[in-house]
Design a protein around this motif. Structure first.
Motif, PDB file in Angstrom:
ATOM      1  N   THR A  11      -5.286   5.707 -14.457  1.00 46.13           N
ATOM      2  CA  THR A  11      -4.208   5.713 -13.469  1.00 46.13           C
ATOM      3  C   THR A  11      -3.720   7.135 -13.234  1.00 46.13           C
ATOM      4  O   THR A  11      -3.637   7.924 -14.176  1.00 46.13           O
ATOM      5  CB  THR A  11      -3.049   4.838 -14.004  1.00 46.13           C
ATOM      6  OG1 THR A  11      -3.573   3.525 -14.227  1.00 46.13           O
ATOM      7  CG2 THR A  11      -1.887   4.744 -13.048  1.00 46.13           C
ATOM      8  N   LYS A  12      -3.436   7.462 -12.000  1.00 42.67           N
ATOM      9  CA  LYS A  12      -2.825   8.746 -11.699  1.00 42.67           C
ATOM     10  C   LYS A  12      -1.630   8.495 -10.793  1.00 42.67           C
ATOM     11  O   LYS A  12      -1.755   7.815  -9.773  1.00 42.67           O
ATOM     12  CB  LYS A  12      -3.839   9.672 -11.019  1.00 42.67           C
ATOM     13  CG  LYS A  12      -3.387  11.109 -10.963  1.00 42.67           C
ATOM     14  CD  LYS A  12      -4.579  12.071 -10.824  1.00 42.67           C
ATOM     15  CE  LYS A  12      -4.151  13.511 -10.966  1.00 42.67           C
ATOM     16  NZ  LYS A  12      -3.813  13.934 -12.324  1.00 42.67           N
ATOM     17  N   ASP A  13      -0.471   9.033 -11.147  1.00 42.89           N
ATOM     18  CA  ASP A  13       0.761   8.865 -10.370  1.00 42.89           C
ATOM     19  C   ASP A  13       1.010   7.390 -10.017  1.00 42.89           C
ATOM     20  O   ASP A  13       1.364   7.066  -8.883  1.00 42.89           O
ATOM     21  CB  ASP A  13       0.706   9.711  -9.091  1.00 42.89           C
ATOM     22  CG  ASP A  13       0.463  11.187  -9.407  1.00 42.89           C
ATOM     23  OD1 ASP A  13       0.972  11.656 -10.451  1.00 42.89           O
ATOM     24  OD2 ASP A  13      -0.235  11.867  -8.628  1.00 42.89           O
ATOM     25  N   GLY A  14       0.761   6.504 -10.966  1.00 46.76           N
ATOM     26  CA  GLY A  14       1.025   5.088 -10.761  1.00 46.76           C
ATOM     27  C   GLY A  14      -0.022   4.347  -9.940  1.00 46.76           C
ATOM     28  O   GLY A  14       0.090   3.134  -9.732  1.00 46.76           O
ATOM     29  N   GLN A  15      -1.062   5.069  -9.485  1.00 45.56           N
ATOM     30  CA  GLN A  15      -2.105   4.443  -8.660  1.00 45.56           C
ATOM     31  C   GLN A  15      -3.406   4.303  -9.458  1.00 45.56           C
ATOM     32  O   GLN A  15      -3.684   5.133 -10.331  1.00 45.56           O
ATOM     33  CB  GLN A  15      -2.409   5.312  -7.424  1.00 45.56           C
ATOM     34  CG  GLN A  15      -1.211   5.641  -6.559  1.00 45.56           C
ATOM     35  CD  GLN A  15      -0.674   4.416  -5.828  1.00 45.56           C
ATOM     36  OE1 GLN A  15      -1.448   3.651  -5.257  1.00 45.56           O
ATOM     37  NE2 GLN A  15       0.623   4.220  -5.885  1.00 45.56           N
ATOM     38  N   THR A  16      -4.204   3.297  -9.106  1.00 42.40           N
ATOM     39  CA  THR A  16      -5.505   3.138  -9.763  1.00 42.40           C
ATOM     40  C   THR A  16      -6.410   4.317  -9.396  1.00 42.40           C
ATOM     41  O   THR A  16      -6.486   4.693  -8.229  1.00 42.40           O
ATOM     42  CB  THR A  16      -6.202   1.830  -9.328  1.00 42.40           C
ATOM     43  OG1 THR A  16      -6.379   1.853  -7.909  1.00 42.40           O
ATOM     44  CG2 THR A  16      -5.388   0.609  -9.712  1.00 42.40           C
ATOM     45  N   PRO A  47     -10.365   2.315  -7.674  1.00 40.98           N
ATOM     46  CA  PRO A  47      -9.678   1.309  -6.860  1.00 40.98           C
ATOM     47  C   PRO A  47     -10.429  -0.015  -6.710  1.00 40.98           C
ATOM     48  O   PRO A  47      -9.823  -1.009  -6.322  1.00 40.98           O
ATOM     49  CB  PRO A  47      -9.535   2.009  -5.499  1.00 40.98           C
ATOM     50  CG  PRO A  47     -10.580   3.061  -5.475  1.00 40.98           C
ATOM     51  CD  PRO A  47     -10.754   3.494  -6.896  1.00 40.98           C
ATOM     52  N   PRO A 104      -1.047  -0.891 -12.610  1.00 43.11           N
ATOM     53  CA  PRO A 104      -1.548  -1.174 -11.258  1.00 43.11           C
ATOM     54  C   PRO A 104      -2.751  -2.120 -11.253  1.00 43.11           C
ATOM     55  O   PRO A 104      -2.960  -2.846 -10.274  1.00 43.11           O
ATOM     56  CB  PRO A 104      -1.926   0.209 -10.704  1.00 43.11           C
ATOM     57  CG  PRO A 104      -1.987   1.117 -11.869  1.00 43.11           C
ATOM     58  CD  PRO A 104      -1.101   0.541 -12.935  1.00 43.11           C
ATOM     59  N   TYR A 105      -3.529  -2.127 -12.321  1.00 37.08           N
ATOM     60  CA  TYR A 105      -4.667  -3.054 -12.402  1.00 37.08           C
ATOM     61  C   TYR A 105      -4.175  -4.474 -12.664  1.00 37.08           C
ATOM     62  O   TYR A 105      -4.671  -5.435 -12.068  1.00 37.08           O
ATOM     63  CB  TYR A 105      -5.634  -2.606 -13.509  1.00 37.08           C
ATOM     64  CG  TYR A 105      -6.266  -1.268 -13.216  1.00 37.08           C
ATOM     65  CD1 TYR A 105      -7.448  -1.173 -12.473  1.00 37.08           C
ATOM     66  CD2 TYR A 105      -5.680  -0.082 -13.658  1.00 37.08           C
ATOM     67  CE1 TYR A 105      -8.020   0.059 -12.185  1.00 37.08           C
ATOM     68  CE2 TYR A 105      -6.248   1.152 -13.374  1.00 37.08           C
ATOM     69  CZ  TYR A 105      -7.417   1.218 -12.639  1.00 37.08           C
ATOM     70  OH  TYR A 105      -7.977   2.434 -12.349  1.00 37.08           O
ATOM     71  N   GLU A 152     -14.629   5.189  -6.360  1.00 39.47           N
ATOM     72  CA  GLU A 152     -14.674   3.903  -5.634  1.00 39.47           C
ATOM     73  C   GLU A 152     -15.921   3.093  -5.987  1.00 39.47           C
ATOM     74  O   GLU A 152     -15.968   1.887  -5.787  1.00 39.47           O
ATOM     75  CB  GLU A 152     -14.678   4.128  -4.103  1.00 39.47           C
ATOM     76  CG  GLU A 152     -13.430   4.776  -3.543  1.00 39.47           C
ATOM     77  CD  GLU A 152     -13.365   6.285  -3.779  1.00 39.47           C
ATOM     78  OE1 GLU A 152     -14.399   6.917  -4.088  1.00 39.47           O
ATOM     79  OE2 GLU A 152     -12.251   6.846  -3.674  1.00 39.47           O
TER      80      GLU A 152
END
Ligand SMILES: [Zn+2]
Length: 316
Positions: free
Chosen positions: A146-151, A154, A193-194, A127
């Motif tokens: 990215t991990k599992d579609g998430q940033t 963040p 995601p970014y 973070e």
């Protein structure tokens, strides 16, 4: 004085018992966390290991004369496949926390994908990262975004050369670089995601991104491959990305290319120029695939060059 037979036997029995106790301790077989710190003027540099990948370099450097790759490896007590480091670099400028390259997110098996754990082991949290700079969009440098579609980072803005983004984020270009066709969907997934959050910001060519970090266009390995020049209080570090891959081969002979390059003809002179400049000016270099931490200097050596790893310091 010569011991009597009785005492010698007793001594031997004690020695064997001691050896037995030692052998019963289980072997641990893990390394220390993969981070290494260096101060560059007022900037704190932390090299972060993403792990290693075994590369069959004798099959990848097909423009080398037959036998020369194996011979060069042998001089370095190596043989193919060579266990090859994947390194990222975290820079705390005092006002910004910048990560250059993110590792593979495990894309190359269980010996990869360690960068995030090592970032945490080094005392930081994802973070806290303000900016992520990508040297190029190959998965060993960008999949860790990215991990599992998430940033994974963040709060970070992601930056790279506009040409790099344009090339890899267009799946139709896979036809232009069929050897790396799997890298296109990987790059698109890593950045999605970014992009969705409006946090992908490209740049063009040479520019200063934050005070003390400038981009240097080094196209060839990929269409927008970028070197980042870091400078604080007169000290300089060049973060090279993939200007070179195999230290044992490409320091003594910069003309040897690797077939990971999108354009080897363009990549080769970039490598030669970078070696010459680093050797002449004596600044630090940080290299993604030189043995961790991959930080050192370059020295001219005969017709080629020699890698001078950073002297270990406990007081960075
Ligand atoms: Zn790479």
């Amino acid at each position: 004085m010569i011991r009597s037979g009785k005492f010698a036997a007793l001594g031997l029995a004690i020695a064997l018992a001691a050896a037995g106790v030692q052998a019963a301790a289980p072997q641990v077989k893990t390394q220390a966390p993969g981070y290494y710190r260096l101060m560059l003027g007022g900037f704190e540099i932390t090299a972060l290991s993403d792990g290693t990948v075994d590369l069959p370099v004798d099959q990848l450097m097909d423009k080398a004369k037959p036998g020369t790759v194996v011979k060069a490896l042998g001089k370095n007590y190596l043989k193919p496949p060579v266990e090859t480091s994947i390194n990222g670099y975290l820079i705390n400028t005092g006002t910004k926390l910048v990560l250059i390259d993110t590792g593979a997110n495990g894309a190359f098996g269980p010996t990869t994908g360690k960068l995030l754990a090592n970032l945490k082991a080094a005392g930081y949290q994802p973070e806290q990262v303000d900016e992520v700079y990508i040297t190029h969009l190959h998965p060993d440098h960008a999949a860790g975004l990215t991990k599992d579609g998430q940033t994974v980072f963040p709060n970070a803005v992601v930056r790279m050369d506009q040409q790099e983004a344009a090339f890899w984020l267009n799946a139709d270009n896979a036809a232009k670089d069929p050897a790396h066709k799997d890298f296109f969907p990987a790059a698109i997934a890593a950045l999605k995601p970014y992009q969705d959050a409006g946090r992908l910001k490209t740049f063009s060519g040479e520019t200063e991104l934050v005070p003390g970090i400038r981009t240097h266009a080094a196209y060839g390995h990929t269409p927008g491959h970028t070197v980042y020049m870091v400078e604080s209080q007169g000290q300089k570090l060049a973060v090279w990305g993939d200007l070179m891959h195999v230290a044992a081969v490409q320091f003594p002979d910069p003309s040897v290319t690797i077939n990971f390059d999108s354009d080897s003809k363009q990549a080769m002179p970039q490598r030669q120029k970078a070696y010459a400049d680093a050797a002449k000016n004596g600044y630090w270099v940080a290299i993604a695939h030189v043995s961790f931490p991959g930080i050192g200097h370059i020295a001219a050596d005969g017709k080629g060059y020699r890698w001078v790893p950073a002297n270990y310091s406990i007081k960075p």
